[in-house]
Each structure stands twice: as structure tokens, then as C-alpha cells.
Design a protein around this motif. Structure first.
Motif, PDB file in Angstrom:
ATOM      1  N   PRO A 155       0.808  -1.222   0.000  1.00  0.00           N
ATOM      2  CA  PRO A 155       0.000   0.000   0.000  1.00  0.00           C
ATOM      3  C   PRO A 155       0.844   1.276   0.000  1.00  0.00           C
ATOM      4  O   PRO A 155       0.296   2.372  -0.164  1.00  0.00           O
ATOM      5  CB  PRO A 155      -0.802  -0.102   1.309  1.00  0.00           C
ATOM      6  CG  PRO A 155      -0.602  -1.479   1.814  1.00  0.00           C
ATOM      7  CD  PRO A 155       0.685  -1.964   1.259  1.00  0.00           C
ATOM      8  N   PHE A 156       2.149   1.145   0.170  1.00  0.00           N
ATOM      9  CA  PHE A 156       2.996   2.324   0.277  1.00  0.00           C
ATOM     10  C   PHE A 156       3.409   2.839  -1.092  1.00  0.00           C
ATOM     11  O   PHE A 156       3.347   2.118  -2.097  1.00  0.00           O
ATOM     12  CB  PHE A 156       4.214   2.014   1.142  1.00  0.00           C
ATOM     13  CG  PHE A 156       3.838   1.569   2.533  1.00  0.00           C
ATOM     14  CD1 PHE A 156       3.268   2.461   3.426  1.00  0.00           C
ATOM     15  CD2 PHE A 156       4.027   0.252   2.936  1.00  0.00           C
ATOM     16  CE1 PHE A 156       2.894   2.057   4.702  1.00  0.00           C
ATOM     17  CE2 PHE A 156       3.660  -0.173   4.208  1.00  0.00           C
ATOM     18  CZ  PHE A 156       3.092   0.739   5.091  1.00  0.00           C
ATOM     19  N   THR A 157       3.854   4.084  -1.146  1.00  0.00           N
ATOM     20  CA  THR A 157       4.174   4.741  -2.407  1.00  0.00           C
ATOM     21  C   THR A 157       5.577   5.329  -2.348  1.00  0.00           C
ATOM     22  O   THR A 157       6.284   5.201  -1.343  1.00  0.00           O
ATOM     23  CB  THR A 157       3.182   5.882  -2.689  1.00  0.00           C
ATOM     24  OG1 THR A 157       3.414   6.950  -1.736  1.00  0.00           O
ATOM     25  CG2 THR A 157       1.739   5.405  -2.565  1.00  0.00           C
ATOM     26  N   ALA A 158       5.951   6.027  -3.420  1.00  0.00           N
ATOM     27  CA  ALA A 158       7.250   6.698  -3.467  1.00  0.00           C
ATOM     28  C   ALA A 158       7.341   7.795  -2.416  1.00  0.00           C
ATOM     29  O   ALA A 158       8.440   8.151  -1.978  1.00  0.00           O
ATOM     30  CB  ALA A 158       7.479   7.284  -4.855  1.00  0.00           C
ATOM     31  N   GLN A 159       6.192   8.328  -2.003  1.00  0.00           N
ATOM     32  CA  GLN A 159       6.197   9.422  -1.028  1.00  0.00           C
ATOM     33  C   GLN A 159       6.148   8.941   0.418  1.00  0.00           C
ATOM     34  O   GLN A 159       6.308   9.732   1.342  1.00  0.00           O
ATOM     35  CB  GLN A 159       4.996  10.361  -1.292  1.00  0.00           C
ATOM     36  CG  GLN A 159       5.163  11.258  -2.504  1.00  0.00           C
ATOM     37  CD  GLN A 159       5.076  10.495  -3.814  1.00  0.00           C
ATOM     38  OE1 GLN A 159       4.168   9.681  -4.001  1.00  0.00           O
ATOM     39  NE2 GLN A 159       6.021  10.735  -4.724  1.00  0.00           N
ATOM     40  N   SER A 160       5.932   7.653   0.633  1.00  0.00           N
ATOM     41  CA  SER A 160       5.870   7.130   2.000  1.00  0.00           C
ATOM     42  C   SER A 160       7.232   7.262   2.677  1.00  0.00           C
ATOM     43  O   SER A 160       8.271   7.123   2.039  1.00  0.00           O
ATOM     44  CB  SER A 160       5.465   5.653   1.989  1.00  0.00           C
ATOM     45  OG  SER A 160       4.189   5.473   1.413  1.00  0.00           O
ATOM     46  N   THR A 161       7.206   7.534   3.980  1.00  0.00           N
ATOM     47  CA  THR A 161       8.446   7.637   4.740  1.00  0.00           C
ATOM     48  C   THR A 161       8.743   6.314   5.442  1.00  0.00           C
ATOM     49  O   THR A 161       7.867   5.450   5.583  1.00  0.00           O
ATOM     50  CB  THR A 161       8.354   8.740   5.800  1.00  0.00           C
ATOM     51  OG1 THR A 161       7.364   8.367   6.776  1.00  0.00           O
ATOM     52  CG2 THR A 161       7.986  10.083   5.169  1.00  0.00           C
ATOM     53  N   ALA A 162       9.979   6.194   5.908  1.00  0.00           N
ATOM     54  CA  ALA A 162      10.369   4.998   6.641  1.00  0.00           C
ATOM     55  C   ALA A 162       9.519   4.817   7.893  1.00  0.00           C
ATOM     56  O   ALA A 162       9.109   3.697   8.228  1.00  0.00           O
ATOM     57  CB  ALA A 162      11.850   5.066   6.998  1.00  0.00           C
ATOM     58  N   ALA A 163       9.233   5.916   8.579  1.00  0.00           N
ATOM     59  CA  ALA A 163       8.409   5.838   9.794  1.00  0.00           C
ATOM     60  C   ALA A 163       7.008   5.341   9.468  1.00  0.00           C
ATOM     61  O   ALA A 163       6.422   4.543  10.223  1.00  0.00           O
ATOM     62  CB  ALA A 163       8.360   7.201  10.467  1.00  0.00           C
ATOM     63  N   GLU A 164       6.453   5.786   8.357  1.00  0.00           N
ATOM     64  CA  GLU A 164       5.115   5.338   7.968  1.00  0.00           C
ATOM     65  C   GLU A 164       5.110   3.850   7.623  1.00  0.00           C
ATOM     66  O   GLU A 164       4.170   3.125   7.967  1.00  0.00           O
ATOM     67  CB  GLU A 164       4.626   6.164   6.771  1.00  0.00           C
ATOM     68  CG  GLU A 164       4.318   7.612   7.135  1.00  0.00           C
ATOM     69  CD  GLU A 164       4.118   8.506   5.927  1.00  0.00           C
ATOM     70  OE1 GLU A 164       3.621   9.625   6.112  1.00  0.00           O
ATOM     71  OE2 GLU A 164       4.470   8.089   4.791  1.00  0.00           O
ATOM     72  N   VAL A 165       6.150   3.388   6.957  1.00  0.00           N
ATOM     73  CA  VAL A 165       6.230   1.975   6.579  1.00  0.00           C
ATOM     74  C   VAL A 165       6.270   1.074   7.806  1.00  0.00           C
ATOM     75  O   VAL A 165       5.696  -0.022   7.805  1.00  0.00           O
ATOM     76  CB  VAL A 165       7.457   1.736   5.678  1.00  0.00           C
ATOM     77  CG1 VAL A 165       7.735   0.241   5.507  1.00  0.00           C
ATOM     78  CG2 VAL A 165       7.253   2.388   4.318  1.00  0.00           C
ATOM     79  N   LEU A 166       6.952   1.541   8.860  1.00  0.00           N
ATOM     80  CA  LEU A 166       7.091   0.710  10.061  1.00  0.00           C
ATOM     81  C   LEU A 166       6.097   1.063  11.165  1.00  0.00           C
ATOM     82  O   LEU A 166       6.203   0.536  12.280  1.00  0.00           O
ATOM     83  CB  LEU A 166       8.515   0.814  10.605  1.00  0.00           C
ATOM     84  CG  LEU A 166       9.602   0.180   9.747  1.00  0.00           C
ATOM     85  CD1 LEU A 166      10.933   0.151  10.497  1.00  0.00           C
ATOM     86  CD2 LEU A 166       9.229  -1.239   9.308  1.00  0.00           C
ATOM     87  N   GLU A 167       5.126   1.902  10.867  1.00  0.00           N
ATOM     88  CA  GLU A 167       4.133   2.242  11.882  1.00  0.00           C
ATOM     89  C   GLU A 167       3.407   0.981  12.354  1.00  0.00           C
ATOM     90  O   GLU A 167       2.882   0.203  11.552  1.00  0.00           O
ATOM     91  CB  GLU A 167       3.112   3.238  11.322  1.00  0.00           C
ATOM     92  CG  GLU A 167       2.110   3.722  12.352  1.00  0.00           C
ATOM     93  CD  GLU A 167       1.181   4.784  11.813  1.00  0.00           C
ATOM     94  OE1 GLU A 167       0.311   5.250  12.579  1.00  0.00           O
ATOM     95  OE2 GLU A 167       1.321   5.161  10.628  1.00  0.00           O
ATOM     96  N   GLY A 168       3.417   0.749  13.661  1.00  0.00           N
ATOM     97  CA  GLY A 168       2.752  -0.414  14.225  1.00  0.00           C
ATOM     98  C   GLY A 168       3.583  -1.688  14.222  1.00  0.00           C
ATOM     99  O   GLY A 168       3.145  -2.716  14.747  1.00  0.00           O
TER     100      GLY A 168
END
Length: 314
Positions: free
Chosen positions: A10-23
Motif C-alpha cells: 500500500p505504500f508509495t514513493a512518497q511514504s516515509t520509513a516511519a510510515e512503513v514501520l508504523e505499528g
């Protein structure tokens, strides 16, 4: 898992590392990030630490490493961040790092690198970009294989580049002893080697529960470009979408690294190449996007492993 389709998230080129590892909870897991004191290495280490992992940043500049570790600890509720010396172009340094590691290792992010530098050779006579970007990481990962195997479900992340599309590994003249040295061809060759390493290590180490994947982080202005013309980034940005490269900040640039290193979304996936948090499509030629078929060639991957082991006298 059976890998028959291209992996998407569900992640994109604009996603951050923190967003990818949230949870994602990485408490009890140990990680190494090479080149963790600069560029996307800092944000890779920060995201892993924020998720609870004990992170060791392996760096040439210990002072910079200590400053980075302090900054990460201050922004991640005191997660343990350790610093250890590592010069990937110096095989004695790699051997010392491996000898000093104790206990299991759950995540190894082979992030450090040098790009498009003037012709330089190691004491062994090896071309510096291949020696640093591939051989150094090859020696590190194979040396740490027992620690990875002991972890159960360990992951190795090989940071490659779209520049791999510039050149396959030229086995007849890897170190530019016969052909004229060209900085970008040398860099491209080393980045292809990073992908081939993931293919072969993923195959060899599957029985140990270790997965290995490669990635293109995107276009991120960092110290990696220190050998380029001062206006290189501006000129590339001006070309816009024609290059196929997605320009990012360091937090976005680290996202695909941590996706492969720790996200449950790619559990069991191995021997593949990702960009912008998705598995890349195979391309025959191009610039910027996709993965070259030669970078995924299993025969080339096996040959590179043999050549590398011979060079390192493993």
C-alpha cells in the motif's frame, strides 16, 4: 511462500520509513546499518530504532557515528543505538567487525557506498566502487551468516540503484584493467552486483530462514554525490520524469530499505528487487525505473558469488 506474482504494497514513493514501520514491533531484534551516519542510512537506522530494534550503525567516521547515535536516541525514546567502526574497502576492517559481533543478527542493511568516484584502487588492485559496494558487503554478509542463521527469519537488505541499468557485471574485466575506466560504468556494475548478491544469497540461505532482497531507494541528494559536478542534481531534476527517477527526501529514501528489512508485508519474499516500496518490473533496457534481466540472472548470480569468494579467498 511461492513467488509467482509481482509483490505490491500500500505504500508509495512518497511514504516515509516511519510510515512503513508504523505499528511494527521490533523489540528484541538486532540490526546493523552500514553507512548509518549519513544520508538515508541515518533515517533507516532511526526508523528501525523507533520500532524498538537495537541498531548498530557501522561507519568509517566514529565521531559522526556517535553524533548520529545520540540524535537517533534523542528522537526515539532512548532506543539503543550502537556505533562500530567499519571500512568496507578494507578487508581487515570487515574481518574485525565480523569477529567483534556476538549473538544473533535479525536485520542487516547493506547501505553504505561510493558513487562515480575518480579511478581508485584498493591495495589488492580492486576497483574501489566494486570493492566497496559489493566485495565489502559480500565479506560482511557472509562473515555474519552464522549470526543471521541463528536469528531465525533474518533479513538482508542490499541497497542497489537504478544505475545498475548502466552496466552488467563485466566478468572479463571487473576491475577495469583492460578497458578505460568510466566512473558511471563502474558504479553501475557494482550496483548490478548488489542485486545479483541478493539473488544468490537468497537461494543459498533459504534453508536458514534468511531472506535477501535488493532495492533502488530513489534519487536523494546526499553525500553520495560528492564526486559529481556541483550542478548534477539540479540538472537531473530539470529533466523531470524523462529520467524515470523519483526524487525524494532522506525519510522517503529510507522507506524501501525498512520495508524489506522489517515489514510483515514482505515476509518470506527473497531474491527480488524493489523500488518505491513495490517490486520492480523487469526491463530489457532503460533509465531510472525497473530491474534489468541481467541483474536477476541466476547463472550470473552464481558466477559472481564464486568470483567474489575467490577474490576474498573464502
Amino acid at each position: 511462500m511461492t513467488q509467482t506474482t509481482r509483490i505490491t504494497t500500500p505504500f508509495t514513493a512518497q511514504s516515509t520509513a516511519a510510515e512503513v514501520l508504523e505499528g511494527v514491533d521490533l523489540r528484541g531484534r538486532r540490526a546493523i546499518v552500514t553507512g548509518g551516519a549519513s544520508g538515508i542510512g541515518v533515517e533507516t537506522a532511526r526508523a528501525l530504532a523507533a520500532a524498538g530494534a537495537e541498531v548498530t550503525i557501522a561507519v568509517r567516521d566514529l565521531d559522526a557515528g556517535k553524533r548520529t547515535a545520540e540524535d537517533i536516541a534523542a528522537t526515539t525514546a532512548g532506543a539503543p543505538v550502537l556505533v562500530a567502526p567499519l571500512d568496507l574497502a578494507d578487508q581487515a576492517s570487515v574481518a574485525a567487525f565480523v569477529a567483534g559481533w556476538e549473538g544473533p543478527l535479525h536485520i542487516l542493511v547493506n547501505n553504505a557506498g561510493v558513487m562515480a568516484c575518480p579511478e581508485t584502487r584498493t591495495p589488492e588492485g580492486w576497483e574501489l566502487q566494486f570493492a566497496t559496494n559489493h566485495l565489502g558487503h559480500f565479506a560482511l554478509a557472509t562473515g555474519l551468516h552464522p549470526a543471521l542463521a541463528a536469528a531465525g527469519g533474518a533479513r538482508v537488505v542490499s541497497v542497489s540503484s537504478s544505475a545498475h541499468l548502466r552496466s552488467p557485471v563485466v566478468f572479463d574485466d571487473i576491475h577495469f584493467k583492460e578497458r578505460p575506466y568510466e566512473p558511471w560504468l563502474a558504479y553501475g556494475q557494482s550496483k548490478t552486483a548488489n542485486v545479483l548478491f541478493a539473488v544468490e544469497a537468497g537461494r543459498r540461505w533459504a534453508g536458514d530462514g534468511i531472506t535477501v532482497n535488493a532495492l533502488m531507494p530513489g534519487g536523494i541528494p546526499t553525500g553520495l554525490q560528492r564526486h559529481l559536478e556541483p550542478d548534477y542534481i539540479e540538472r537531473r531534476r530539470a529533466l523531470g520524469n524523462s529520467t524515470g527517477v523519483t526524487w525524494k527526501n532522506t525519510e522517503q529514501g529510507a522507506a524501501t530499505s525498512v520495508l524489506l528489512g522489517a515489514s510483515p508485508l514482505v515476509e518470506g519474499v527473497s531474491g527480488r528487487y524493489f523500488e518505491d516500496n513495490q517490486e520492480a518490473e523487469v526491463v530489457e533496457s532503460g533509465e531510472g525505473r525497473g530491474v534489468a534481466a541481467y541483474a536477476l540472472d541466476p547463472e550470473a548470480a552464481t558466477l559472481l558469488w564464486q568470483v567474489s569468494a575467490d577474490l576474498l579467498d573464502l
